[in-house]
Design a protein around this motif. Structure first.
Motif, short mmCIF file in Angstrom:
data_model
loop_
_atom_site.label_atom_id
_atom_site.label_comp_id
_atom_site.label_asym_id
_atom_site.label_seq_id
_atom_site.Cartn_x
_atom_site.Cartn_y
_atom_site.Cartn_z
N ASN A 167 -24.41 32.82 24.45
CA ASN A 167 -23.33 32.43 25.33
C ASN A 167 -22.29 31.61 24.60
O ASN A 167 -22.61 30.81 23.71
N LEU A 168 -21.03 31.80 24.95
CA LEU A 168 -19.96 30.92 24.54
C LEU A 168 -19.47 30.17 25.77
O LEU A 168 -19.48 30.72 26.88
N VAL A 169 -19.02 28.94 25.58
CA VAL A 169 -18.49 28.17 26.69
C VAL A 169 -17.18 27.51 26.26
O VAL A 169 -17.09 26.97 25.16
N PHE A 170 -16.18 27.59 27.14
CA PHE A 170 -14.89 26.98 26.89
C PHE A 170 -14.80 25.60 27.55
O PHE A 170 -15.51 25.31 28.52
N GLY A 171 -13.91 24.79 27.03
CA GLY A 171 -13.52 23.58 27.71
C GLY A 171 -12.52 23.89 28.80
O GLY A 171 -12.00 25.01 28.88
N GLY A 172 -12.24 22.90 29.64
CA GLY A 172 -11.33 23.11 30.75
C GLY A 172 -9.86 23.18 30.35
O GLY A 172 -9.01 23.55 31.17
N GLY A 173 -9.57 22.82 29.10
CA GLY A 173 -8.19 22.88 28.62
C GLY A 173 -7.47 21.55 28.70
O GLY A 173 -7.72 20.74 29.60
N THR A 174 -6.59 21.33 27.73
CA THR A 174 -5.78 20.10 27.67
C THR A 174 -4.32 20.49 27.49
O THR A 174 -3.99 21.25 26.58
N LYS A 175 -3.47 19.94 28.34
CA LYS A 175 -2.03 20.21 28.21
C LYS A 175 -1.43 19.16 27.30
O LYS A 175 -1.49 17.96 27.58
N ALA A 220 -7.89 32.77 35.34
CA ALA A 220 -7.41 32.84 36.71
C ALA A 220 -6.17 31.97 36.87
O ALA A 220 -5.96 31.05 36.06
N PRO A 221 -5.35 32.23 37.86
CA PRO A 221 -4.12 31.44 38.04
C PRO A 221 -4.43 29.95 38.13
O PRO A 221 -5.26 29.51 38.93
N GLY A 222 -3.75 29.17 37.29
CA GLY A 222 -3.92 27.72 37.30
C GLY A 222 -5.23 27.21 36.74
O GLY A 222 -5.50 26.01 36.80
N GLN A 223 -6.02 28.13 36.18
CA GLN A 223 -7.34 27.75 35.65
C GLN A 223 -7.37 27.89 34.13
O GLN A 223 -6.41 28.33 33.51
N GLY A 224 -8.51 27.51 33.56
CA GLY A 224 -8.66 27.60 32.12
C GLY A 224 -9.25 28.93 31.68
O GLY A 224 -9.45 29.85 32.49
N LEU A 225 -9.52 29.03 30.39
CA LEU A 225 -10.12 30.24 29.83
C LEU A 225 -11.61 30.29 30.17
O LEU A 225 -12.29 29.26 30.20
N GLU A 226 -12.08 31.50 30.41
CA GLU A 226 -13.49 31.69 30.80
C GLU A 226 -14.04 32.86 30.01
O GLU A 226 -13.52 33.98 30.08
N TRP A 227 -15.12 32.64 29.28
CA TRP A 227 -15.75 33.69 28.48
C TRP A 227 -16.58 34.60 29.37
O TRP A 227 -17.39 34.13 30.17
N MET A 228 -16.35 35.91 29.21
CA MET A 228 -17.06 36.88 30.04
C MET A 228 -18.20 37.56 29.29
O MET A 228 -19.24 37.87 29.87
N GLY A 229 -17.98 37.81 28.01
CA GLY A 229 -19.01 38.50 27.27
C GLY A 229 -18.49 39.06 25.97
O GLY A 229 -17.32 38.86 25.60
N ILE A 230 -19.37 39.79 25.27
CA ILE A 230 -19.05 40.27 23.92
C ILE A 230 -19.74 41.60 23.68
O ILE A 230 -20.82 41.86 24.23
N ILE A 231 -19.11 42.45 22.87
CA ILE A 231 -19.71 43.70 22.47
C ILE A 231 -19.63 43.85 20.97
O ILE A 231 -18.62 43.50 20.35
N ASN A 232 -20.70 44.31 20.37
CA ASN A 232 -20.74 44.63 18.96
C ASN A 232 -20.16 46.03 18.79
O ASN A 232 -20.73 47.00 19.29
N CYS A 233 -19.04 46.13 18.12
CA CYS A 233 -18.35 47.43 18.04
C CYS A 233 -19.06 48.41 17.11
O CYS A 233 -18.74 49.59 17.11
N SER A 234 -20.05 47.94 16.35
CA SER A 234 -20.83 48.84 15.52
C SER A 234 -21.92 49.49 16.35
O SER A 234 -21.87 50.69 16.63
N GLY A 235 -22.89 48.71 16.79
CA GLY A 235 -24.02 49.27 17.51
C GLY A 235 -23.84 49.37 19.00
O GLY A 235 -24.61 50.05 19.67
N GLY A 236 -22.85 48.66 19.55
CA GLY A 236 -22.60 48.71 20.98
C GLY A 236 -23.41 47.72 21.80
O GLY A 236 -23.30 47.71 23.04
#
Lengths: 110, 117
Positions: free
Chosen positions: A98-106, B40-56
Motif C-alpha cells: 500500500n501507498l498512502v498520501f498526506g492530506g496536502g499542504t498549500k 476528488a473536488p477540494g480533496q487531496g490525492l488518494e492512491w488507488m492501486g498499481i499494476i506491474n506492466c510486465s506480468g500484470g
C-alpha cells in the motif's frame, strides 16, 4: 490506512525557506525510506520533487530537499520563488503493498 | 520523451462502471509500474492501486478492493482502470503515473469522471 498528517498551509516570502512536515506512524514513514514528495499546481499533473526520502529526480533543483526523523518526513524549499506556490503532497509506502498520501499542504509565496 | 495520455472525461450514472485508459509512449512499457491516483473536488490525492506492466500483477488500496480492476495491454502499451458500482463520492480527477513501486515519476494529464444520479 490513515492519511499522513501535513499542515494545511504554509507561507513564506520570496528568497526565504519553508519546511513542510509529514507525520505518519512506525508502520509507514518510520518503517521505510520510501517517502516521496509531489508538487501539484491546480489543473496540472502532479510532479515528483523528491523520492526515497532525499533523492532528486532529474531536473528538480536542489532548492528542494527532503529528510526524515522517526515517523516524520520533511520537505524544505529554500530560495522561495513565485512559481513554487502550489499544493505539496507527501507519500509513503505503508507496508502490505500500500501507498498512502498526506492530506496536502498549500504553499503561499507572499 | 515519456508521455502518458489518458482518455477523455466521462459522465456516468450512480451504480454504473467507468473505464479510464492510459496510453504510454517514449519508454519500454514493460519495465515500469503504473499507479492510479485520484483527487476528488477540494480533496487531496488518494492512491488507488498499481499494476506491474510486465506480468500484470496488481495491488489495490483497501478502500477500492472489490470495486477496481487494473489491466494492461502490452501490444498497445495501454493500461486500463475500471471502477464499478459508482457513487457520487467517486466524482474526481483520475491520474495514471509511471514509476517504480514506490513513486510516480511521470503523470498523465488526468481524466475527470463525474458521477450523477
Amino acid at each position: 490506512q490513515s492519511a499522513l498528517t501535513q499542515p494545511r498551509s504554509v507561507s513564506g516570502s520570496p528568497g526565504q525557506s519553508v519546511t513542510i512536515s509529514c507525520t505518519g506512524t512506525s508502520s509507514d514513514v518510520g518503517a521505510y525510506n520510501y517517502v516521496s514528495w509531489y508538487q501539484h499546481h491546480p489543473g496540472k499533473a502532479p510532479k515528483l520533487m523528491i523520492y526515497d526520502v532525499n533523492k532528486w529526480p532529474s531536473g528538480v533543483p536542489d532548492r528542494f530537499s527532503g529528510s526524515k526523523s522517526g515517523n516524520t518526513a520533511s520537505l524544505t524549499i529554500s530560495g522561495l520563488q513565485a512559481d513554487d506556490e502550489a499544493d505539496y503532497y507527501c507519500c509513503s509506502y505503508g507496508g502490505s503493498n500500500n501507498l498512502v498520501f498526506g492530506g496536502g499542504t498549500k504553499l503561499t509565496v507572499l | 520523451q515519456v508521455q502518458l495520455v489518458q482518455s477523455g472525461a466521462e459522465v456516468e450514472k450512480t451504480g454504473a462502471s467507468v473505464r479510464v485508459s492510459c496510453k504510454a509512449s517514449g519508454y519500454t512499457f514493460s519495465n515500469y509500474y503504473i499507479h492510479w491516483v485520484r483527487q476528488a473536488p477540494g480533496q487531496g490525492l488518494e492512491w488507488m492501486g498499481i499494476i506491474n506492466c510486465s506480468g500484470g500483477s496488481t495491488s489495490y488500496g483497501q478502500k477500492f478492493q472489490g470495486r477496481v480492476t487494473m489491466t494492461r495491454d502490452r501490444s498497445t502499451s495501454t493500461v486500463y482502470m475500471e471502477l464499478s458500482s459508482l457513487r457520487s463520492e467517486d466524482t474526481a480527477v483520475y491520474y495514471c503515473a509511471r514509476g517504480s513501486w514506490y513513486r510516480g515519476d511521470y503523470w498523465g494529464q488526468g481524466t475527470l469522471v463525474t458521477v450523477s444520479s
